[in-house]
Scaffold this active site. Structure first.
Site, PDB file in Angstrom:
ATOM      1  N   ASN A  98       0.681  -1.274   0.101  1.00 44.84           N
ATOM      2  CA  ASN A  98      -0.188   0.304  -0.253  1.00 44.84           C
ATOM      3  C   ASN A  98       0.712   1.214  -0.408  1.00 44.84           C
ATOM      4  O   ASN A  98       1.334   2.015   1.390  1.00 44.84           O
ATOM      5  CB  ASN A  98      -0.836   0.075   1.359  1.00 44.84           C
ATOM      6  CG  ASN A  98      -2.107   1.305   1.048  1.00 44.84           C
ATOM      7  OD1 ASN A  98      -2.025   2.177   0.776  1.00 44.84           O
ATOM      8  ND2 ASN A  98      -3.136   1.024   2.265  1.00 44.84           N
TER       9      ASN A  98
ATOM     10  N   ARG B  18      -2.734  -1.831  -3.475  1.00 38.67           N
ATOM     11  CA  ARG B  18      -3.549  -1.376  -2.845  1.00 38.67           C
ATOM     12  C   ARG B  18      -4.112  -0.258  -4.329  1.00 38.67           C
ATOM     13  O   ARG B  18      -2.667   0.635  -4.375  1.00 38.67           O
ATOM     14  CB  ARG B  18      -3.699  -0.330  -1.620  1.00 38.67           C
ATOM     15  CG  ARG B  18      -4.940   0.344  -1.781  1.00 38.67           C
ATOM     16  CD  ARG B  18      -5.028   1.311  -0.088  1.00 38.67           C
ATOM     17  NE  ARG B  18      -5.700   1.709   0.153  1.00 38.67           N
ATOM     18  CZ  ARG B  18      -6.222   2.335   0.824  1.00 38.67           C
ATOM     19  NH1 ARG B  18      -5.985   2.387   2.300  1.00 38.67           N
ATOM     20  NH2 ARG B  18      -8.229   2.847   1.329  1.00 38.67           N
TER      21      ARG B  18
ATOM     22  N   HIS C 294     -13.173   4.171  -0.102  1.00 40.10           N
ATOM     23  CA  HIS C 294     -12.273   3.355   0.715  1.00 40.10           C
ATOM     24  C   HIS C 294     -13.444   1.880   0.253  1.00 40.10           C
ATOM     25  O   HIS C 294     -13.904   1.458   1.739  1.00 40.10           O
ATOM     26  CB  HIS C 294     -12.884   3.609   2.534  1.00 40.10           C
ATOM     27  CG  HIS C 294     -12.416   5.362   2.559  1.00 40.10           C
ATOM     28  ND1 HIS C 294     -12.871   6.409   2.663  1.00 40.10           N
ATOM     29  CD2 HIS C 294     -11.093   5.378   2.534  1.00 40.10           C
ATOM     30  CE1 HIS C 294     -12.049   7.261   2.967  1.00 40.10           C
ATOM     31  NE2 HIS C 294     -10.578   6.490   3.001  1.00 40.10           N
TER      32      HIS C 294
ATOM     33  N   ARG D  17      -8.672  17.506   4.272  1.00 42.83           N
ATOM     34  CA  ARG D  17      -9.608  17.458   3.140  1.00 42.83           C
ATOM     35  C   ARG D  17     -10.341  18.214   3.665  1.00 42.83           C
ATOM     36  O   ARG D  17     -11.475  17.913   4.970  1.00 42.83           O
ATOM     37  CB  ARG D  17      -9.892  16.089   2.081  1.00 42.83           C
ATOM     38  CG  ARG D  17      -8.464  16.632   1.412  1.00 42.83           C
ATOM     39  CD  ARG D  17      -8.444  14.923   1.054  1.00 42.83           C
ATOM     40  NE  ARG D  17      -8.031  14.039   1.803  1.00 42.83           N
ATOM     41  CZ  ARG D  17      -8.433  12.391   1.598  1.00 42.83           C
ATOM     42  NH1 ARG D  17      -8.918  11.683   0.362  1.00 42.83           N
ATOM     43  NH2 ARG D  17      -7.386  11.440   2.554  1.00 42.83           N
TER      44      ARG D  17
ATOM     45  N   GLU E 152      -8.273  -3.438   5.737  1.00 44.92           N
ATOM     46  CA  GLU E 152      -8.044  -2.874   3.637  1.00 44.92           C
ATOM     47  C   GLU E 152      -7.264  -4.728   3.191  1.00 44.92           C
ATOM     48  O   GLU E 152      -6.979  -4.876   2.934  1.00 44.92           O
ATOM     49  CB  GLU E 152      -7.845  -1.668   3.356  1.00 44.92           C
ATOM     50  CG  GLU E 152      -9.118  -1.046   3.722  1.00 44.92           C
ATOM     51  CD  GLU E 152      -8.235  -0.186   4.448  1.00 44.92           C
ATOM     52  OE1 GLU E 152      -7.811   0.682   5.401  1.00 44.92           O
ATOM     53  OE2 GLU E 152      -8.778   1.310   3.622  1.00 44.92           O
TER      54      GLU E 152
END
Ligand code: ADP
Length: 407
Positions: free
Chosen positions: A11, A96, A184, A244, A382
């Protein structure tokens, strides 16, 4: 280290390369062997790796000049893994990849053509896509026969109804890919997979999942399938995040361009790095620091965060035609009981009732017995989701690879 076959998960982000090595003790079983990362790329790089029990295998600073890029960090991580495995290559590598665009609906074996296509999606995720892809390019050049599987954050949402995927813009823009993707997805897919075991009473119902990490979004699951998300075209939309802003009137971007005369890259930097909890509080993007701080600015930033989560919960409940369950996951969702409590109190009108003692202990169930909405904390994983996809794709392609070897 054991000599069983293994799968490597990578990742890669802008400042870190995270990796996990899984053994394959049986056909469809995975066992975590090593979890590590090179972080602080370009600033204060460090290699940290632990074994499956959490024991430290290495924790060492690296020379900044030697680890200035994602590629250099990958090389350092691969060197460490080679030493650990006696030079044995993994059977496959799962990566990922944040954006699969409109076309990639499931994990995909990466060829040169696939990689070229994915690189063309970089403008849709300017801070993530090329960093995600850099390790694939390097490994593809070095080991062209080693299966690499791209696992997309967008793929789980590709089954959304048309009405959820659209912006109200002319059709030609939609057809060229300006649409609501959702992100996600690997996290939500993992949660959907856990629901029948952890929360069977809601697994086939209408469940809202809040992935609250440094990036944050919410997903509406009906019978374990995503039907709506707070994120849209890029990972900027929806909830406020660490740095963000989340949902923003597009007129603000026009104002920054025309009145403030900001350049595109200055606006991009503002929206990706200076807003959210950091911009609101003026203190930090890290919820831990804001929770400890208790100043008016920190309190306001957290109040804004939980307020927006509760607003979007109403929107996603409407998409599902009601709500049976609410799941918190990721860094903040798993670790901040006060955030969870503030969100659920705002959802009392929908029938949520938090159990303070269970919430303080982290669940898994954190609602009272009479709460109409069953509320849970479920840790996400994940990387395990990527490893599972990679193993499945590896098995599906095994006959082809045997044929190739024979030829
Ligand atoms: P990502 O993978 O997107 O970087 P994580 O899911 O690891 O994010 O979440 C990281 C965020 O989780 C941190 O920025 C921090 O704000 C928050 N976090 C981690 N631990 C805690 C905690 N104990 N209490 C509150 N927030 C936490």
């Amino acid at each position: 280290m054991t000599d069983m076959d293994n799968v490597l998960v990578i990742n890669a982000g802008s400042s870190s390369v995270k990796f996990q090595l899984f053994g394959i003790p049986a056909h469809d079983r995975l066992e975590l062997l090593v979890k590590g990362q090179v972080d602080g790329i370009g600033t204060r790089p460090r290699l940290l790796a632990r074994n499956s029990e959490g024991g430290t295998l290495i924790d060492a600073p690296l020379a900044p000049a030697e680890v200035a890029t994602v590629s250099a960090a990958l090389e350092r991580a691969l060197l460490f893994l080679r030493e650990k495995t006696g030079g044995k290559l993994p059977s496959a590598i799962g990566h990922r990849v944040v954006h699969g665009g409109p076309d990639y609906k499931e994990p995909t074996v990466v060829t040169d053509a696939v990689l070229n296509h994915l690189e063309r999606l970089a403008p849709l995720a300017p801070l993530h896509q090329l960093n995600n892809l850099a390790p694939i390019r390097i490994i593809l050049a070095r080991h062209p026969g080693l299966p690499q599987v791209a696992c997309f954050d967008t793929a789980f949402h590709r089954g959304h109804p048309d009405v959820a995927d659209r912006f109200a813009i002319p059709d030609d823009l939609h057809r060229e890919g300006v649409r609501r993707y959702g992100f996600h997805g690997l996290s939500y897919e993992y949660i959907a997979d856990r629901l029948p075991k952890v929360a069977p009473e809601i697994a086939t119902g209408r469940v809202l999942v809040a992935h609250l990490g440094s990036g944050a979004s919410m997903c509406a699951l009906v019978s374990g399938k995503s039907v709506e998300s707070t994120m849209g075209f890029t990972a900027l939309d929806g909830l406020p995040m660490g740095t963000r802003p989340g949902q923003l009137d597009p007129g603000i971007v026009l104002y920054l361009l025309t009145e403030k005369r900001m350049s595109g890259s200055a606006i991009q930097n503002l929206l990706y790095n200076e807003c959210g909890l950091k911009g609101l509080s003026g203190i930090s993007n890290d919820a831990r620091i804001l929770l400890a701080e208790q100043s008016p600015a920190a309190t306001f930033a957290l109040k804004y965060f939980t307020y927006r989560i509760s607003l979007f919960a109403g929107m996603l409940a409407a998409a599902m035609g009601g709500i049976d369950g609410f799941v918190f996951t990721a860094g903040i969702g798993e670790n901040a009981p006060t955030v969870r409590e503030a969100v659920l109190q705002r959802l009392s009108w929908l029938g949520a009732e938090v159990d303070p003692a269970a919430n303080a202990l982290g669940g898994p169930c954190i609602s009272t017995r009479k709460s109409r909405i069953k509320c849970y904390v479920i840790p996400t994983d994940e990387e395990l989701m990527i490893a599972r996809h990679t193993l499945r794709v590896l098995h599906e392609h095994a006959p082809v690879r045997r044929e190739e070897k024979r030829a």
